[in-house]
Design a protein around this motif. Structure first.
Motif, PDB file in Angstrom:
ATOM      1  N   TYR A 164     -12.586 -14.970  -7.065  1.00 46.88           N
ATOM      2  CA  TYR A 164     -12.342 -13.597  -7.102  1.00 46.88           C
ATOM      3  C   TYR A 164     -11.470 -12.922  -5.823  1.00 46.88           C
ATOM      4  O   TYR A 164     -10.590 -12.443  -6.182  1.00 46.88           O
ATOM      5  CB  TYR A 164     -13.632 -12.524  -7.268  1.00 46.88           C
ATOM      6  N   GLY A 165     -12.421 -12.807  -4.786  1.00 45.07           N
ATOM      7  CA  GLY A 165     -11.674 -12.246  -3.522  1.00 45.07           C
ATOM      8  C   GLY A 165     -10.884 -13.427  -2.490  1.00 45.07           C
ATOM      9  O   GLY A 165     -10.183 -12.733  -1.665  1.00 45.07           O
ATOM     10  N   THR A 210      -7.579  -8.446   2.676  1.00 43.93           N
ATOM     11  CA  THR A 210      -7.686  -7.275   2.223  1.00 43.93           C
ATOM     12  C   THR A 210      -6.895  -7.319   0.788  1.00 43.93           C
ATOM     13  O   THR A 210      -6.548  -8.227   0.293  1.00 43.93           O
ATOM     14  CB  THR A 210      -6.705  -6.192   3.030  1.00 43.93           C
ATOM     15  N   ASN A 211      -6.761  -6.191   0.169  1.00 38.59           N
ATOM     16  CA  ASN A 211      -6.384  -6.220  -1.282  1.00 38.59           C
ATOM     17  C   ASN A 211      -4.925  -6.820  -1.126  1.00 38.59           C
ATOM     18  O   ASN A 211      -4.559  -7.327  -2.362  1.00 38.59           O
ATOM     19  CB  ASN A 211      -5.962  -4.724  -1.805  1.00 38.59           C
ATOM     20  N   GLU A 212      -3.983  -6.619  -0.038  1.00 34.24           N
ATOM     21  CA  GLU A 212      -2.692  -7.160   0.034  1.00 34.24           C
ATOM     22  C   GLU A 212      -2.606  -8.731  -0.191  1.00 34.24           C
ATOM     23  O   GLU A 212      -1.618  -9.340  -0.294  1.00 34.24           O
ATOM     24  CB  GLU A 212      -1.994  -6.731   1.316  1.00 34.24           C
ATOM     25  N   ASP A 213      -4.005  -9.282   0.187  1.00 39.13           N
ATOM     26  CA  ASP A 213      -3.859 -10.759   0.272  1.00 39.13           C
ATOM     27  C   ASP A 213      -4.010 -11.481  -1.223  1.00 39.13           C
ATOM     28  O   ASP A 213      -4.275 -12.690  -1.108  1.00 39.13           O
ATOM     29  CB  ASP A 213      -4.820 -11.168   1.230  1.00 39.13           C
ATOM     30  N   PHE A 214      -4.552 -10.493  -2.222  1.00 37.24           N
ATOM     31  CA  PHE A 214      -4.960 -11.145  -3.420  1.00 37.24           C
ATOM     32  C   PHE A 214      -3.799 -11.637  -4.107  1.00 37.24           C
ATOM     33  O   PHE A 214      -2.587 -11.525  -3.899  1.00 37.24           O
ATOM     34  CB  PHE A 214      -5.607 -10.230  -4.333  1.00 37.24           C
ATOM     35  N   LYS A 235      -8.625 -12.437  -8.150  1.00 35.82           N
ATOM     36  CA  LYS A 235      -9.151 -11.087  -8.996  1.00 35.82           C
ATOM     37  C   LYS A 235      -9.516 -11.646 -10.221  1.00 35.82           C
ATOM     38  O   LYS A 235     -10.475 -12.559 -10.043  1.00 35.82           O
ATOM     39  CB  LYS A 235      -8.062  -9.812  -8.763  1.00 35.82           C
ATOM     40  N   ARG A 267     -15.588  -4.839   1.493  1.00 39.93           N
ATOM     41  CA  ARG A 267     -13.966  -5.078   1.293  1.00 39.93           C
ATOM     42  C   ARG A 267     -13.571  -3.871   0.438  1.00 39.93           C
ATOM     43  O   ARG A 267     -12.585  -3.447   0.532  1.00 39.93           O
ATOM     44  CB  ARG A 267     -13.898  -6.221   0.634  1.00 39.93           C
ATOM     45  N   GLY A 268     -14.561  -3.391  -0.714  1.00 35.19           N
ATOM     46  CA  GLY A 268     -14.192  -2.497  -1.547  1.00 35.19           C
ATOM     47  C   GLY A 268     -14.154  -1.092  -1.191  1.00 35.19           C
ATOM     48  O   GLY A 268     -13.374  -0.325  -1.192  1.00 35.19           O
TER      49      GLY A 268
END
Length: 170
Positions: A8-9, A47-51, A72, A119-120
């Motif tokens: 997921y992450g 971070t979210n930018e790395d998904f 994700k 993280r969230g």
């Protein structure tokens, strides 16, 4: 050969799997220490930018590349990677074997909650201790998952793309 550990992450179990694979962690099923866990490259740092980014971790003792990816909730990332690989293999006679190994089945509830807080919500004082607790709970499963991934890869001679869901580690 190229190994890509996915979940997921892409920052907790995948980072631990890459570290085991690259022999940056003890090669046994023993519980990791807090220090060993927190010193793993990329652990709880993405971070979210790395998904969706395929992140290189290094080459193993056989010269194989080891990567991770956070996908994700998308169930389409791994099939898309497989189709892209097959297309590249056909069009450019690219014959590198790709192994996509899912680390999600190893994730305990403490790690899921810890990841959400850290993280969230960016609340590390709650999230990081839960992540460490979760990593200690699942590190033996991750070690076995990596060993199985390497074994399957080395004994699958006729497959150019191997997808391991690893459901036996739930």
């Amino acid at each position: 050969m190229i190994y890509i550990y996915n979940d997921y992450g892409g920052t907790h179990t995948t980072s631990l799997a890459a570290a085991y694979h690259l022999k940056q962690l003890p090669q046994s099923e023993r519980k990791l220490t807090t220090e060993e866990i927190l010193n793993v490259k990329y652990f709880n740092q993405l971070t979210n930018e790395d998904f969706g980014k395929i992140i290189f971790h290094g080459n193993d003792e056989d010269g194989n590349s080891v990567y991770t990816i956070g996908r994700k909730r998308s169930k389409l990332v791994v099939p898309a990677l497989k189709e892209l690989t097959l297309l590249l293999q056909e069009k450019y006679h690219f014959d590198e074997k790709i192994v996509l190994s899912n680390t999600s089945p190893t994730v305990p509830i403490a790690m899921s909650i810890g990841g959400f807080f850290s993280r969230g919500l960016k609340i590390d004082f709650i999230g990081v201790p839960l992540l460490v607790k979760g990593a200690k709970q699942c590190c033996d499963n991750i070690f076995r998952l990596v060993e199985n991934t390497k074994h399957v890869a080395s004994t699958s001679f006729n497959e150019n793309v191997i997808i391991l869901e690893n459901e036996m580690y739930k």
